[in-house]
Design a protein around this motif. Structure first.
Motif, PDB file in Angstrom:
ATOM      1  N   UNK A  73     -70.356  21.740 -14.242  1.00 35.84           N
ATOM      2  CA  UNK A  73     -71.067  22.165 -13.297  1.00 35.84           C
ATOM      3  C   UNK A  73     -72.275  22.110 -13.003  1.00 35.84           C
ATOM      4  N   UNK A  74     -72.659  21.617 -11.860  1.00 33.11           N
ATOM      5  CA  UNK A  74     -73.992  21.335 -11.089  1.00 33.11           C
ATOM      6  C   UNK A  74     -74.681  22.750 -10.494  1.00 33.11           C
ATOM      7  N   UNK A  75     -73.854  23.656 -10.290  1.00 33.13           N
ATOM      8  CA  UNK A  75     -73.796  24.816  -9.861  1.00 33.13           C
ATOM      9  C   UNK A  75     -72.807  25.839  -9.588  1.00 33.13           C
ATOM     10  N   UNK A  76     -72.918  26.953  -8.976  1.00 35.64           N
ATOM     11  CA  UNK A  76     -71.901  27.681  -8.621  1.00 35.64           C
ATOM     12  C   UNK A  76     -72.025  28.489  -7.369  1.00 35.64           C
ATOM     13  N   UNK A  77     -70.954  28.922  -6.746  1.00 31.18           N
ATOM     14  CA  UNK A  77     -71.236  29.764  -5.401  1.00 31.18           C
ATOM     15  C   UNK A  77     -70.248  31.084  -5.291  1.00 31.18           C
ATOM     16  N   UNK A  78     -70.907  32.273  -4.893  1.00 31.44           N
ATOM     17  CA  UNK A  78     -70.136  33.376  -4.814  1.00 31.44           C
ATOM     18  C   UNK A  78     -69.369  33.635  -3.460  1.00 31.44           C
ATOM     19  N   UNK A  79     -68.711  34.502  -3.237  1.00 25.24           N
ATOM     20  CA  UNK A  79     -68.079  34.920  -2.062  1.00 25.24           C
ATOM     21  C   UNK A  79     -68.995  34.959  -0.859  1.00 25.24           C
ATOM     22  N   UNK A  80     -70.287  35.614  -0.875  1.00 27.02           N
ATOM     23  CA  UNK A  80     -71.142  35.647  -0.021  1.00 27.02           C
ATOM     24  C   UNK A  80     -71.993  34.329   0.284  1.00 27.02           C
ATOM     25  N   UNK A  81     -71.548  33.471  -0.426  1.00 27.51           N
ATOM     26  CA  UNK A  81     -72.093  31.998  -0.159  1.00 27.51           C
ATOM     27  C   UNK A  81     -73.630  31.817  -1.250  1.00 27.51           C
ATOM     28  N   UNK A  82     -73.956  33.000  -1.972  1.00 27.49           N
ATOM     29  CA  UNK A  82     -74.896  33.007  -2.846  1.00 27.49           C
ATOM     30  C   UNK A  82     -74.815  31.715  -3.833  1.00 27.49           C
ATOM     31  N   UNK A  83     -75.711  30.975  -4.021  1.00 26.96           N
ATOM     32  CA  UNK A  83     -75.516  29.585  -4.798  1.00 26.96           C
ATOM     33  C   UNK A  83     -76.481  29.321  -5.627  1.00 26.96           C
ATOM     34  N   UNK A  93     -69.632  24.517  -8.880  1.00 29.17           N
ATOM     35  CA  UNK A  93     -69.629  23.357  -8.242  1.00 29.17           C
ATOM     36  C   UNK A  93     -69.518  22.185  -9.023  1.00 29.17           C
ATOM     37  N   UNK A  94     -68.426  21.463  -9.143  1.00 30.02           N
ATOM     38  CA  UNK A  94     -68.165  20.279  -9.905  1.00 30.02           C
ATOM     39  C   UNK A  94     -69.105  19.151  -9.789  1.00 30.02           C
ATOM     40  N   UNK A  95     -69.394  18.484 -10.703  1.00 35.10           N
ATOM     41  CA  UNK A  95     -70.157  17.310 -10.519  1.00 35.10           C
ATOM     42  C   UNK A  95     -69.319  16.092  -9.667  1.00 35.10           C
ATOM     43  N   UNK A  96     -69.894  15.396  -9.046  1.00 35.23           N
ATOM     44  CA  UNK A  96     -69.156  14.039  -8.254  1.00 35.23           C
ATOM     45  C   UNK A  96     -68.424  13.223  -9.484  1.00 35.23           C
ATOM     46  N   UNK A  97     -66.973  13.368  -9.531  1.00 34.48           N
ATOM     47  CA  UNK A  97     -66.237  12.491 -10.455  1.00 34.48           C
ATOM     48  C   UNK A  97     -66.178  13.250 -11.712  1.00 34.48           C
ATOM     49  N   UNK A  98     -66.528  14.399 -11.951  1.00 31.66           N
ATOM     50  CA  UNK A  98     -66.382  15.143 -13.234  1.00 31.66           C
ATOM     51  C   UNK A  98     -66.304  16.534 -12.742  1.00 31.66           C
ATOM     52  N   UNK A  99     -65.505  17.149 -12.423  1.00 30.53           N
ATOM     53  CA  UNK A  99     -65.225  18.420 -11.760  1.00 30.53           C
ATOM     54  C   UNK A  99     -65.509  19.618 -12.650  1.00 30.53           C
ATOM     55  N   UNK A 100     -65.414  19.261 -14.094  1.00 28.93           N
ATOM     56  CA  UNK A 100     -65.459  20.270 -15.024  1.00 28.93           C
ATOM     57  C   UNK A 100     -66.819  20.373 -15.475  1.00 28.93           C
ATOM     58  N   UNK A 139     -73.223  18.250  -2.085  1.00 27.41           N
ATOM     59  CA  UNK A 139     -73.243  19.877  -2.530  1.00 27.41           C
ATOM     60  C   UNK A 139     -72.893  20.595  -1.470  1.00 27.41           C
ATOM     61  N   UNK A 140     -73.148  20.720  -0.056  1.00 24.05           N
ATOM     62  CA  UNK A 140     -72.525  21.375   0.945  1.00 24.05           C
ATOM     63  C   UNK A 140     -71.229  21.466   1.114  1.00 24.05           C
ATOM     64  N   UNK A 141     -70.678  19.910   1.101  1.00 24.56           N
ATOM     65  CA  UNK A 141     -69.071  20.041   1.133  1.00 24.56           C
ATOM     66  C   UNK A 141     -68.587  20.687  -0.094  1.00 24.56           C
ATOM     67  N   UNK A 142     -69.027  20.607  -1.323  1.00 24.83           N
ATOM     68  CA  UNK A 142     -68.417  21.177  -2.483  1.00 24.83           C
ATOM     69  C   UNK A 142     -68.878  22.654  -2.366  1.00 24.83           C
TER      70      UNK A 142
END
Length: 230
Positions: free
Chosen positions: A70-80, A61-68, A97-100
């Motif tokens: 990472x403020x987090x990550x999400x898996x295929x099952x929604x695990x965040x 999950x990229x930061x606002x204005x800086x997609x490289x 965060x919800x939109x990303x």
């Protein structure tokens, strides 16, 4: 340090065998993890116990204005997984965060469909699962992948990589999986074991430790899944 990803996977496979590490399934984080994962699955396979290779996918999950960043990550099952300290420092809103998360989760599902080409996912319930990548820098993607494997019912989860930041390895060994315990809290680590061939004290980027670190294309990546264990 490593000639290429296949060489790194072969060296990682030797280390795992020397440690007596076994696995029922190897899951590679695409795309760079697939050449490594193929070599590891081959190294751990025996005539009586072939170890299949599949993928586990997550997106940062990229930061606002800086997609490289990472403020987090999400898996295929929604695990965040969220880097709470970074989220707070940057003032990232819940709405963002919800939109990303929704955007990246959709991308993860599309990538899984592309790689599996109609094949069903492997059953991980009660299995010992080895999660493999070509290296770990921040660990955001790895954590989301490990949590996805836990949610799929794996009994034991091991992260194995050729090279990793020592600070990240320490953090991965302490991150909880957020699963409930008898007391209602979670004390189980996201990985039961973290194995790295090398943990350089002045870690930079993963690619620094490879002589050849060319991008792995989708077509090449799928060839590693199409092969049976050697």
């Amino acid at each position: 340090m490593f000639t290429d990803r296949t060489n790194a996977g072969e060296r990682l496979g030797r280390v795992l065998r020397e440690r007596g590490t076994t696995a029922d399934v190897v899951l590679a984080i695409p795309r760079g993890g697939l050449p490594v994962g193929r070599a590891v699955a081959d190294a751990l396979s025996t005539p009586d116990h072939p170890v299949p290779l599949d993928v586990v996918v997550a997106r940062k999950l990229g930061a606002p204005g800086n997609p490289e960043l990472a403020v987090g990550a999400v898996g295929a099952d929604g695990a965040v997984w969220l880097n709470d300290a970074l989220v707070e420092r940057l003032g990232v809103s819940e709405g963002y965060l919800e939109r990303e998360r929704d955007r990246q989760e959709a991308a993860v599902r599309e990538k899984l469909t592309r790689y599996r080409a109609g094949r069903p996912p492997l059953d991980l319930a009660g299995k010992t699962v080895l999660v493999v990548d070509d290296g770990v820098a921040t660990g955001a993607t790895a954590i989301a992948c490990l949590r996805t494997v836990r949610e799929a019912g794996a009994d034991r989860v091991v992260l194995a990589v050729p090279v990793a930041s020592p600070d990240t390895v320490d953090r991965l060994r302490s991150v909880g999986d957020q699963g409930p315990t008898a007391s209602g809290a979670s004390h189980r680590p996201v990985a039961d074991e973290v194995i790295a061939v090398e943990t350089p004290p002045y870690f930079g980027a993963v690619g620094q430790y490879y002589r050849s670190f060319a991008q792995v294309g989708d077509a090449e990546a799928r060839t590693y899944l199409d092969r049976s264990p050697d």
